[in-house]
Motif scaffolding. Structure first.
Motif, PDB file in Angstrom:
ATOM      1  N   LEU A 278       0.840  -1.206   0.000  1.00  0.00           N
ATOM      2  CA  LEU A 278       0.000   0.000   0.000  1.00  0.00           C
ATOM      3  C   LEU A 278       0.875   1.256   0.000  1.00  0.00           C
ATOM      4  N   LEU A 279       1.871   1.274   0.842  1.00  0.00           N
ATOM      5  CA  LEU A 279       2.767   2.437   0.925  1.00  0.00           C
ATOM      6  C   LEU A 279       3.529   2.621  -0.383  1.00  0.00           C
ATOM      7  N   GLY A 280       3.864   1.508  -1.019  1.00  0.00           N
ATOM      8  CA  GLY A 280       4.560   1.557  -2.305  1.00  0.00           C
ATOM      9  C   GLY A 280       3.699   2.187  -3.390  1.00  0.00           C
ATOM     10  N   GLU A 281       2.392   1.930  -3.339  1.00  0.00           N
ATOM     11  CA  GLU A 281       1.474   2.535  -4.324  1.00  0.00           C
ATOM     12  C   GLU A 281       1.461   4.051  -4.186  1.00  0.00           C
ATOM     13  N   SER A 282       1.389   4.524  -2.961  1.00  0.00           N
ATOM     14  CA  SER A 282       1.393   5.986  -2.751  1.00  0.00           C
ATOM     15  C   SER A 282       2.751   6.568  -3.122  1.00  0.00           C
ATOM     16  N   LEU A 283       3.817   5.844  -2.795  1.00  0.00           N
ATOM     17  CA  LEU A 283       5.165   6.304  -3.161  1.00  0.00           C
ATOM     18  C   LEU A 283       5.255   6.517  -4.678  1.00  0.00           C
ATOM     19  N   ASP A 284       4.734   5.553  -5.438  1.00  0.00           N
ATOM     20  CA  ASP A 284       4.770   5.675  -6.902  1.00  0.00           C
ATOM     21  C   ASP A 284       3.961   6.881  -7.384  1.00  0.00           C
ATOM     22  N   GLN A 285       2.818   7.120  -6.764  1.00  0.00           N
ATOM     23  CA  GLN A 285       2.002   8.281  -7.149  1.00  0.00           C
ATOM     24  C   GLN A 285       2.741   9.593  -6.883  1.00  0.00           C
ATOM     25  N   GLU A 286       3.429   9.671  -5.749  1.00  0.00           N
ATOM     26  CA  GLU A 286       4.162  10.901  -5.422  1.00  0.00           C
ATOM     27  C   GLU A 286       5.300  11.132  -6.413  1.00  0.00           C
ATOM     28  N   LYS A 287       5.984  10.032  -6.778  1.00  0.00           N
ATOM     29  CA  LYS A 287       7.081  10.157  -7.747  1.00  0.00           C
ATOM     30  C   LYS A 287       6.552  10.625  -9.095  1.00  0.00           C
ATOM     31  N   GLN A 288       5.410  10.064  -9.491  1.00  0.00           N
ATOM     32  CA  GLN A 288       4.818  10.444 -10.773  1.00  0.00           C
ATOM     33  C   GLN A 288       4.370  11.908 -10.731  1.00  0.00           C
ATOM     34  N   ALA A 289       3.764  12.316  -9.629  1.00  0.00           N
ATOM     35  CA  ALA A 289       3.322  13.712  -9.489  1.00  0.00           C
ATOM     36  C   ALA A 289       4.523  14.651  -9.598  1.00  0.00           C
ATOM     37  N   ASP A 290       5.621  14.266  -8.974  1.00  0.00           N
ATOM     38  CA  ASP A 290       6.836  15.082  -9.017  1.00  0.00           C
ATOM     39  C   ASP A 290       7.362  15.189 -10.450  1.00  0.00           C
ATOM     40  N   MET A 291       7.371  14.066 -11.159  1.00  0.00           N
ATOM     41  CA  MET A 291       7.862  14.078 -12.546  1.00  0.00           C
ATOM     42  C   MET A 291       6.955  14.916 -13.439  1.00  0.00           C
ATOM     43  N   ASN A 292       5.643  14.828 -13.220  1.00  0.00           N
ATOM     44  CA  ASN A 292       4.703  15.628 -14.018  1.00  0.00           C
ATOM     45  C   ASN A 292       4.959  17.119 -13.815  1.00  0.00           C
ATOM     46  N   LEU A 293       5.226  17.504 -12.567  1.00  0.00           N
ATOM     47  CA  LEU A 293       5.495  18.923 -12.275  1.00  0.00           C
ATOM     48  C   LEU A 293       6.792  19.372 -12.940  1.00  0.00           C
ATOM     49  N   THR A 294       7.803  18.517 -12.886  1.00  0.00           N
ATOM     50  CA  THR A 294       9.073  18.846 -13.541  1.00  0.00           C
ATOM     51  C   THR A 294       8.845  19.067 -15.035  1.00  0.00           C
ATOM     52  N   HIS A 295       8.089  18.174 -15.637  1.00  0.00           N
ATOM     53  CA  HIS A 295       7.825  18.259 -17.077  1.00  0.00           C
ATOM     54  C   HIS A 295       7.099  19.563 -17.412  1.00  0.00           C
TER      55      HIS A 295
END
Ligand code: ZN
Ligand code: FE
Ligand code: FE
Ligand code: FE
Length: 164
Positions: free
Chosen positions: A134-151
């Motif tokens: 479960l924690l890994g799923e949220s971790l992946d979402q945060e990483k993706q959100a961060d990458m989207n913002l960078t882009h």
């Protein structure tokens, strides 16, 4: 609460991120309102939805270890939210303000990535497989959100902010 073991520390940190995610559910709508770029607004809205899901996911983590959800004040998220909010109170061109919003949002994402990353490793160490997933799923979402913002920053917002 005394922290004698890694398990105690895990539960303490879980309450901390639970508090943080709840605060973010309250803070994100203000960031959406302050944003001018439609894409930035949409991205933040999408992450607000995800954040509500992350609050529920943390409740599932608590359930998976037979605990009821509890919060523990997270000073770091309070600081990051306050600092972001005061930046948004300053007078700035809309494009520059959008760049500032992204900067503030990414500081939050990085804090969350650090916290979920650590929680995930601890959960695995403690043999809490369901919690780790479960924690890994949220971790992946945060990483993706961060990458989207960078882009968005690198391909649009920062360019617009520079040339106003
Ligand atoms: Zn978040
Ligand atoms: Fe989150
Ligand atoms: Fe914290
Ligand atoms: Fe996030």
């Amino acid at each position: 609460m005394a922290m004698r073991t890694l398990r105690d520390l895990f539960e303490h940190q879980l309450k901390d991120i639970y508090y943080a995610e709840k605060e973010l559910v309250k803070a994100l709508p203000k960031m959406v309102k302050s944003a001018s770029s439609q894409k930035l607004q949409d991205g933040l809205e999408e992450h607000l939805d995800q954040t509500r899901g992350q609050v529920e996911r943390l409740e599932q983590v608590f359930a998976s270890i037979d605990k009821s959800p509890e919060t523990e004040k997270c000073e770091a998220i309070e600081g990051l939210i306050d600092e972001g909010a005061s930046l948004l109170d300053e007078k700035a061109d809309p494009e520059v303000k959008d760049a500032a919003i992204i900067a503030a949002a990414q500081k939050v994402e990085h804090y969350e990535i650090a916290t979920y990353g650590t929680l995930c490793v601890w959960a695995k160490q403690l043999g809490l497989e369901q919690a780790a997933d479960l924690l890994g799923e949220s971790l992946d979402q945060e990483k993706q959100a961060d990458m989207n913002l960078t882009h968005l920053a690198e391909h649009e917002i920062n360019l617009a902010a520079e040339t106003v």
